[in-house]
Design an enzyme around this catalytic site. Structure first.
Site, PDB file in Angstrom:
ATOM      1  N   GLU A  50      57.069 -41.280 -22.672  1.00 56.92           N
ATOM      2  CA  GLU A  50      58.218 -42.449 -22.470  1.00 56.92           C
ATOM      3  C   GLU A  50      58.444 -43.860 -23.466  1.00 56.92           C
ATOM      4  O   GLU A  50      59.864 -43.866 -23.893  1.00 56.92           O
ATOM      5  CB  GLU A  50      57.758 -43.250 -21.375  1.00 56.92           C
ATOM      6  CG  GLU A  50      57.700 -42.506 -19.904  1.00 56.92           C
ATOM      7  CD  GLU A  50      55.826 -41.592 -19.536  1.00 56.92           C
ATOM      8  OE1 GLU A  50      56.167 -41.005 -18.698  1.00 56.92           O
ATOM      9  OE2 GLU A  50      55.747 -41.958 -21.113  1.00 56.92           O
ATOM     10  N   PHE A 112      46.726 -46.617  -6.827  1.00 59.89           N
ATOM     11  CA  PHE A 112      47.308 -45.563  -7.870  1.00 59.89           C
ATOM     12  C   PHE A 112      48.324 -45.347  -9.264  1.00 59.89           C
ATOM     13  O   PHE A 112      49.384 -46.187  -8.324  1.00 59.89           O
ATOM     14  CB  PHE A 112      47.187 -44.215  -7.090  1.00 59.89           C
ATOM     15  CG  PHE A 112      47.253 -43.314  -8.700  1.00 59.89           C
ATOM     16  CD1 PHE A 112      46.941 -42.680  -9.284  1.00 59.89           C
ATOM     17  CD2 PHE A 112      48.329 -42.401  -7.963  1.00 59.89           C
ATOM     18  CE1 PHE A 112      47.089 -41.300  -9.572  1.00 59.89           C
ATOM     19  CE2 PHE A 112      49.398 -40.821  -8.650  1.00 59.89           C
ATOM     20  CZ  PHE A 112      47.817 -40.660 -10.143  1.00 59.89           C
ATOM     21  N   GLN A 113      48.556 -45.289 -10.363  1.00 58.38           N
ATOM     22  CA  GLN A 113      49.727 -45.420 -11.302  1.00 58.38           C
ATOM     23  C   GLN A 113      49.815 -46.976 -11.182  1.00 58.38           C
ATOM     24  O   GLN A 113      51.359 -47.090 -11.079  1.00 58.38           O
ATOM     25  CB  GLN A 113      49.842 -45.001 -10.940  1.00 58.38           C
ATOM     26  CG  GLN A 113      50.080 -42.765 -12.108  1.00 58.38           C
ATOM     27  CD  GLN A 113      50.953 -41.825 -12.186  1.00 58.38           C
ATOM     28  OE1 GLN A 113      51.886 -42.271 -11.364  1.00 58.38           O
ATOM     29  NE2 GLN A 113      50.852 -41.184 -12.743  1.00 58.38           N
ATOM     30  N   LYS A 162      58.385 -48.317  -4.752  1.00 55.47           N
ATOM     31  CA  LYS A 162      58.571 -47.562  -3.904  1.00 55.47           C
ATOM     32  C   LYS A 162      59.630 -47.304  -3.190  1.00 55.47           C
ATOM     33  O   LYS A 162      60.868 -46.984  -3.071  1.00 55.47           O
ATOM     34  CB  LYS A 162      57.761 -46.114  -3.960  1.00 55.47           C
ATOM     35  CG  LYS A 162      58.329 -45.301  -3.807  1.00 55.47           C
ATOM     36  CD  LYS A 162      56.908 -43.881  -4.659  1.00 55.47           C
ATOM     37  CE  LYS A 162      57.749 -42.656  -3.444  1.00 55.47           C
ATOM     38  NZ  LYS A 162      56.871 -41.880  -3.601  1.00 55.47           N
ATOM     39  N   MET A 478      52.622 -45.556 -47.501  1.00 51.51           N
ATOM     40  CA  MET A 478      52.796 -46.771 -47.813  1.00 51.51           C
ATOM     41  C   MET A 478      51.175 -47.201 -47.459  1.00 51.51           C
ATOM     42  O   MET A 478      51.095 -48.615 -48.802  1.00 51.51           O
ATOM     43  CB  MET A 478      53.751 -48.280 -46.966  1.00 51.51           C
ATOM     44  CG  MET A 478      53.800 -48.821 -46.910  1.00 51.51           C
ATOM     45  SD  MET A 478      54.481 -48.886 -49.033  1.00 51.51           S
ATOM     46  CE  MET A 478      56.240 -48.965 -48.097  1.00 51.51           C
TER      47      MET A 478
END
Length: 586
Positions: A50, A112-113, A162, A478
């Site tokens: 993502e 959940f999630q 949802k 760097m």
């Protein structure tokens, strides 16, 4: 006719003319993905992480001047997107990120999630929304696109539970949008503009300081007219490269921490500074008090009033769209028949050329080791300066900025404010999809590329023929440079002991891999790679491990206190005796 919330989301994206949605499916957004499957008006690009989805949407926006769109699921899908959102926020990139959320009855119950996406992203978005009523879904998405693009651009998150995607409602999409509490100023105050042009007309040592706002504000034509019609010197920030042609003699190059000697000296010693869409950030002005110790008057133009005088006190603030403000400045200059002091300007240019004559970007060539600077010079030659260049973050980023002369805006795509490793490859994907006929190259390093290397799979699936130029020095370059300069060569966790065979890895993903180990092979390999128009080519270029980026302004130092390359070791900074005596400062 009523349709589902998921179908409303898709219809909204279609109404906005969205071409690509970068995303990754999951349970909370499965209804939206089902609606996407049933349409063909825009394409979905399935990334492998993502973070890469948001970076790709970001670069799509940077290279096209359109709003990028990403779609992620709830929980880890949402949190994986945060780095990309923060990257876009600090660089003022317009994005709409749609995130799934657990059903509204479950919010706050540790479902959940479930994560509080609104709370998590609040510090790094222009605005965010949690949609709790399907009747507000379409209006909220319209508002998200409006907020993302107007004023100072930025990312906007729309968190969609949802159950909202499953409910039914009639579809109606607003044709226009206004927000009572949000009215960005576009036209600069005419009185302030008049003060600015009069101040500039009296300058002895003028300088135009061009930032990323000139790119995002599409003000390149106005910047060029101002600089060239008045005969002014100018300098670009890292984010402003391309807003004025880097190959033009009036451009002093990039300024700041790794800016050119002439640009930094001009910035320190100018007497009238016009800042165009720049924010005087700490990588340009490390210590404001030191910068202001050399007397100067500052005109600051920016669309965001909160950016003006945030770090450096200015004399004439002008809030407005930089494109429109510059147009008004040029018009007032012509109407008032103003002109600069030709003698003073000639003397100023004489001093600028003295500084430039030291050739601060010169480096020692090698017959056996590949110098990374040499690779960037050859990349510029092979592509004719016409490529879109994305980069990751580190030494390779600075070398690309220093040695690839960007003559047009939106061809330099990099993470400036956040400094996000892993940005380069997904950014190249987004830029290539936005510009299918353009040459796109990702300049990266052996550490950065591994942050999102899985996107080679995405490139294979969607036939994205970017060219990856990996400056492989087997170090976190760097950080190693800082350890060498300030930490007694204690290379704590910066050597890469277990690098993959990048050629075989590229081939395993279905691409072309090339390993370049000798200076004489650099140009032929680049030409061969760019001749393969339809293939992704991964060039693993084994570079000199000891090279450092110079010039360099240490934290806490002034722009006239640079660490310089070896060939400039005897250059000393001698202050002006007075405004008209330029003397020999070198």
């Amino acid at each position: 006719m009523q349709i589902t919330g998921a179908e409303i989301v898709v219809r909204c994206l279609q109404e906005e003319g969205v071409e690509f949605v970068f995303g990754y499916p999951g349970g909370a957004v499965i209804e939206i993905y089902d609606a996407i499957f049933k349409q063909s008006q825009f394409r979905h690009v399935l990334v492998r992480h993502e973070q890469a989805a948001v970076h790709a949407a970001d670069a799509y926006s940077r290279s096209s001047d359109k709003v990028g769109v990403a779609l992620v699921t709830s929980g880890p899908g949402a949190t994986n997107a945060v780095t990309g959102i923060a990257t876009a926020y600090l660089d003022s990139i317009p994005l709409v990120v749609l995130s799934g959320q657990v059903g509204t009855p479950a919010i706050g119950l540790d479902a959940f999630q479930e994560v509080d996406m609104v709370g998590i992203t609040r510090p790094c978005v222009k605005h965010n929304f949690l949609v709790k009523d399907i009747a507000e879904l379409a209006t909220t998405i319209k508002k998200a696109f409006y907020l993302a693009k107007s004023g100072r651009p930025g990312p906007v998150v729309v968190d969609i539970p949802k159950d909202i995607t499953q409910q039914l409602h009639a579809f109606s999409y607003p044709q226009s949008m206004s927000v009572r509490s949000y009215v960005p100023v576009t036209r600069g105050h005419s009185g302030q503009i008049k003060k600015a042009v009069n101040l500039l007309a009296g300058a002895q040592r003028p300088l135009i300081y061009i930032g990323g706002g000139a790119v995002q504000g599409n003000a390149a034509d106005e910047v060029r007219e101002l600089v060239q019609s008045l005969g002014l010197p100018c300098t670009n920030t890292l984010m402003g490269l391309g807003a004025y042609p880097g190959s033009d003699r009036q451009c002093l190059g990039m300024l700041g921490m790794h800016g050119t000697y002439e640009a930094n000296m001009a910035m320190h010693y100018c007497d009238v500074l016009v800042a165009v869409g720049a924010r005087f950030d700490d990588r340009v002005i490390s210590v404001p008090s030191h910068f202001l110790s050399q007397p100067k008057k500052i005109i600051h133009i920016d669309v965001d009033p909160s950016s003006i005088a945030k770090r450096v006190k200015v004399d004439i603030p002008i809030v407005g769209d930089v494109k429109l403000v510059l147009r008004d400045m040029l018009e007032q200059w012509r109407q008032a028949q103003l002109s600069l002091d030709a003698g003073a300007l000639a003397g100023w240019w004489k001093q600028l050329e003295v500084w430039r004559s030291h050739d601060c970007l010169r480096f020692a060539p090698s017959e056996t080791l590949i110098k990374p600077q040499f690779v960037m010079q050859k990349l510029y030659e092979v592509t004719g300066g016409e490529a879109i260049i994305t980069s990751d973050v580190g030494q390779h980023q600075m070398w690309a900025a220093q040695y690839y002369r960007f003559d047009q805006p939106r061809r330099w795509i990099n993470s400036g404010g956040l400094g996000t490793m892993g940005f380069g490859l997904p950014a190249a994907m987004g830029a290539q999809l936005a510009n299918p006929y353009a040459t796109v190259a990702c300049v990266t390093g052996d550490a950065s590329i591994q942050m999102n290397i899985q996107e080679l799979s995405t490139c294979k699936q969607y036939h994205i023929p970017v060219k990856v130029v990996n400056l492989n020095n087997r170090y976190l370059g760097m950080v190693r440079q800082w350890q060498e300069m300030f930490y007694g060569n204690r290379y704590s966790e910066t050597y890469m002991d277990a690098l993959p065979d990048f050629v075989k890895l590229a081939e395993a993903y279905g691409h072309v891999g090339m390993r370049i180990e000798h200076p004489g092979d650099v140009e032929p390999a680049l030409r061969e790679a760019f001749a393969m128009k339809e293939r992704l080519v991964f060039l693993d270029v084994i570079t000199d491990q000891s090279e450092n980026v110079f010039p360099m302004v240490q934290n806490g130092k002034g722009l006239n206190q640079m660490d310089l390359p070896p060939h400039m070791g005897d250059v000393q900074d001698v202050p002006f005796e007075n405004n008209r005596d330029y003397g020999n400062m070198c």
